[in-house]
Design a protein around this motif. Structure first.
Motif, mmCIF file in Angstrom:
data_model
loop_
_atom_site.group_PDB
_atom_site.id
_atom_site.type_symbol
_atom_site.label_atom_id
_atom_site.label_comp_id
_atom_site.label_asym_id
_atom_site.label_seq_id
_atom_site.Cartn_x
_atom_site.Cartn_y
_atom_site.Cartn_z
ATOM 1 N N GLY A 178 92.826 45.407 66.343
ATOM 2 C CA GLY A 178 92.728 45.418 64.889
ATOM 3 C C GLY A 178 91.539 46.159 64.325
ATOM 4 O O GLY A 178 91.341 46.165 63.106
ATOM 5 N N GLN A 179 90.746 46.794 65.176
ATOM 6 C CA GLN A 179 89.587 47.557 64.697
ATOM 7 C C GLN A 179 90.032 48.620 63.701
ATOM 8 O O GLN A 179 91.005 49.336 63.930
ATOM 9 C CB GLN A 179 88.878 48.222 65.881
ATOM 10 N N ARG A 180 89.321 48.710 62.582
ATOM 11 C CA ARG A 180 89.630 49.721 61.563
ATOM 12 C C ARG A 180 88.876 51.013 61.854
ATOM 13 O O ARG A 180 87.711 50.986 62.264
ATOM 14 C CB ARG A 180 89.255 49.213 60.174
ATOM 15 N N TYR A 181 89.571 52.141 61.614
ATOM 16 C CA TYR A 181 88.957 53.462 61.766
ATOM 17 C C TYR A 181 89.272 54.303 60.538
ATOM 18 O O TYR A 181 90.405 54.283 60.037
ATOM 19 C CB TYR A 181 89.496 54.177 63.008
ATOM 20 N N GLU A 182 88.298 55.038 60.078
ATOM 21 C CA GLU A 182 88.542 55.989 59.014
ATOM 22 C C GLU A 182 89.243 57.217 59.600
ATOM 23 O O GLU A 182 89.088 57.536 60.781
ATOM 24 C CB GLU A 182 87.236 56.387 58.336
ATOM 25 N N LEU A 183 90.006 57.902 58.759
ATOM 26 C CA LEU A 183 90.760 59.058 59.252
ATOM 27 C C LEU A 183 89.834 60.157 59.759
ATOM 28 O O LEU A 183 90.197 60.904 60.676
ATOM 29 C CB LEU A 183 91.666 59.596 58.152
ATOM 30 N N SER A 184 88.646 60.251 59.188
ATOM 31 C CA SER A 184 87.703 61.275 59.646
ATOM 32 C C SER A 184 87.324 61.038 61.114
ATOM 33 O O SER A 184 87.160 62.004 61.876
ATOM 34 C CB SER A 184 86.458 61.272 58.763
ATOM 35 N N TRP A 185 87.195 59.787 61.504
ATOM 36 C CA TRP A 185 86.886 59.442 62.894
ATOM 37 C C TRP A 185 88.016 59.893 63.808
ATOM 38 O O TRP A 185 87.809 60.494 64.857
ATOM 39 C CB TRP A 185 86.650 57.945 63.020
ATOM 40 N N VAL A 186 89.251 59.574 63.406
ATOM 41 C CA VAL A 186 90.418 59.940 64.212
ATOM 42 C C VAL A 186 90.543 61.454 64.302
ATOM 43 O O VAL A 186 90.749 62.014 65.391
ATOM 44 C CB VAL A 186 91.708 59.342 63.615
ATOM 45 N N ARG A 187 90.391 62.119 63.176
ATOM 46 C CA ARG A 187 90.596 63.569 63.158
ATOM 47 C C ARG A 187 89.560 64.298 64.007
ATOM 48 O O ARG A 187 89.888 65.253 64.720
ATOM 49 C CB ARG A 187 90.570 64.089 61.728
ATOM 50 N N GLU A 188 88.324 63.864 63.933
ATOM 51 C CA GLU A 188 87.272 64.507 64.720
ATOM 52 C C GLU A 188 87.604 64.454 66.205
ATOM 53 O O GLU A 188 87.488 65.465 66.917
ATOM 54 C CB GLU A 188 85.936 63.818 64.451
ATOM 55 N N ARG A 189 88.069 63.318 66.669
ATOM 56 C CA ARG A 189 88.378 63.157 68.093
ATOM 57 C C ARG A 189 89.696 63.828 68.456
ATOM 58 O O ARG A 189 89.836 64.387 69.549
ATOM 59 C CB ARG A 189 88.395 61.671 68.443
ATOM 60 N N PHE A 190 90.656 63.795 67.541
ATOM 61 C CA PHE A 190 91.939 64.459 67.759
ATOM 62 C C PHE A 190 91.747 65.960 67.946
ATOM 63 O O PHE A 190 92.290 66.562 68.876
ATOM 64 C CB PHE A 190 92.847 64.172 66.563
ATOM 65 N N GLU A 191 90.970 66.569 67.080
ATOM 66 C CA GLU A 191 90.752 68.014 67.155
ATOM 67 C C GLU A 191 89.856 68.390 68.333
ATOM 68 O O GLU A 191 90.087 69.413 68.990
ATOM 69 C CB GLU A 191 90.161 68.512 65.839
ATOM 70 N N ALA A 192 88.860 67.552 68.617
ATOM 71 C CA ALA A 192 87.971 67.850 69.745
ATOM 72 C C ALA A 192 88.712 67.798 71.073
ATOM 73 O O ALA A 192 88.361 68.511 72.031
ATOM 74 C CB ALA A 192 86.804 66.863 69.760
ATOM 75 N N ALA A 193 89.767 66.969 71.126
ATOM 76 C CA ALA A 193 90.551 66.824 72.353
ATOM 77 C C ALA A 193 91.733 67.776 72.401
ATOM 78 O O ALA A 193 92.601 67.653 73.282
ATOM 79 C CB ALA A 193 91.032 65.384 72.491
ATOM 80 N N GLY A 194 91.803 68.715 71.461
ATOM 81 C CA GLY A 194 92.890 69.691 71.466
ATOM 82 C C GLY A 194 94.234 69.126 71.078
ATOM 83 O O GLY A 194 95.273 69.553 71.597
ATOM 84 N N GLY A 195 94.236 68.157 70.161
ATOM 85 C CA GLY A 195 95.497 67.608 69.679
ATOM 86 C C GLY A 195 95.963 66.373 70.413
ATOM 87 O O GLY A 195 97.154 66.046 70.369
ATOM 88 N N LEU A 196 95.044 65.659 71.047
ATOM 89 C CA LEU A 196 95.382 64.413 71.734
ATOM 90 C C LEU A 196 94.915 63.234 70.890
ATOM 91 O O LEU A 196 93.768 63.197 70.426
ATOM 92 C CB LEU A 196 94.730 64.356 73.115
ATOM 93 N N ALA A 197 95.799 62.269 70.689
ATOM 94 C CA ALA A 197 95.468 61.112 69.869
ATOM 95 C C ALA A 197 94.395 60.270 70.553
ATOM 96 O O ALA A 197 94.498 59.978 71.748
ATOM 97 C CB ALA A 197 96.721 60.261 69.631
ATOM 98 N N PRO A 198 93.366 59.855 69.824
ATOM 99 C CA PRO A 198 92.323 59.026 70.435
ATOM 100 C C PRO A 198 92.779 57.590 70.610
ATOM 101 O O PRO A 198 93.636 57.095 69.868
ATOM 102 C CB PRO A 198 91.183 59.109 69.421
ATOM 103 N N ASP A 199 92.201 56.906 71.591
ATOM 104 C CA ASP A 199 92.418 55.480 71.770
ATOM 105 C C ASP A 199 91.251 54.729 71.153
ATOM 106 O O ASP A 199 90.207 55.311 70.821
ATOM 107 C CB ASP A 199 92.538 55.146 73.258
ATOM 108 N N CYS A 200 91.416 53.436 70.997
ATOM 109 C CA CYS A 200 90.399 52.596 70.384
ATOM 110 C C CYS A 200 89.112 52.622 71.204
ATOM 111 O O CYS A 200 89.128 52.431 72.433
ATOM 112 C CB CYS A 200 90.920 51.171 70.264
ATOM 113 N N ALA A 201 87.984 52.827 70.540
ATOM 114 C CA ALA A 201 86.701 52.854 71.223
ATOM 115 C C ALA A 201 86.286 51.471 71.702
ATOM 116 O O ALA A 201 85.461 51.349 72.612
ATOM 117 C CB ALA A 201 85.636 53.413 70.285
#
Length: 256
Positions: free
Chosen positions: A139-162
């Protein structure tokens, strides 16, 4: 049913109904946001004509589906991320602040009701909110900026919960995902208490959400439907208008 073909007639009739109501409730769908530049789902060129929805179980089970879901989400952000509340949103916020509206039940996930000034205490989001994300496991909340930064850094791979490693998903309700119990209960309570139930921009075909207008009518509320296209509930409505939503509600945005 009173079918208001004339815009002025629709505005006047809605004003009368609001004046006579003690517990008016608004129920909004995608049509209230189309003037803000966000296309609805079912119309030609709508979101469903461009992308087949990804079911919840597929999202959870397949990393590739999560990658695609986030790719789509960020593509939508480029197109619609700058959307601002329209006349309909502003009218409902003003009606709430003036005490003429008890609450807003919405099928929308765009966050424009909050942006217009509708407080969370008076807003029920049946299908969640697409302006942030949550971990499906902890249930941890993430802002979209957090998700997008990791998504783009990983070349289009969805991040998992930290925190726990679970799948991170936009905080929306997908096909096959359980409806939020708390929000359904809040919507049911507002509906049962309503003496005026105003449907705004909903095709009324997605259940269980579309059951609330019928429940309100059966409980004795006046039912108003403001929608560009006909709905299956038009015949039982007390007023129907197919004028543009922003045109009908615009004057109410300026009232004290």
């Amino acid at each position: 049913m009173i079918f208001e073909r004339d815009l002025k007639g629709a505005q006047a009739r809605l004003g009368e109904l609001l004046d006579n109501a003690r517990h008016a409730v608004a129920f909004t769908g995608a049509g209230i946001s189309t003037e803000c530049g966000i296309p609805d789902f079912r119309s030609p060129g709508g979101l469903w004509s461009q992308n087949k929805p990804i079911p919840y179980d597929v999202f959870v089970s397949h990393k590739a589906a999560r990658n695609e879901a986030w790719r789509r989400r960020f593509a939508m952000e480029e197109a619609f991320g700058g959307a601002q509340p329209g006349r309909g949103h502003r009218a409902l916020a003003r009606l709430l602040s003036a005490g003429r509206l008890a609450g807003v039940i919405t099928q929308n996930i765009d966050g424009l009701h909050q942006a217009s000034g509708v407080p969370d205490a008076h807003l029920v989001e049946l299908h969640g909110n697409g302006t942030y994300a949550t971990c499906l496991e902890c249930g941890q909340r993430y802002e979209l900026s957090w998700v997008r930064e990791r998504f783009e850094a990983a070349g289009g791979l969805a991040p998992d919960c930290a925190a726990c490693g679970g799948p991170v998903k936009s905080a929306t309700i997908s096909f096959g995902q359980a409806m939020p119990e708390r929000e359904m209960a809040r919507a049911a309570a507002l509906t049962r208490a309503a003496d005026l139930f105003i449907v705004i921009g909903s095709s009324l075909v997605v259940f269980p959400a579309a059951g609330f207008p019928l429940e309100a009518k059966r409980a004795g509320a006046k039912l108003v439907i403001l929608n560009r296209e006909p709905t299956d509930f038009d015949d039982i409505a007390d007023m129907v208008s197919r004028s543009e939503i922003g045109d009908v509600l615009g004057p109410f945005a300026d009232q004290a």
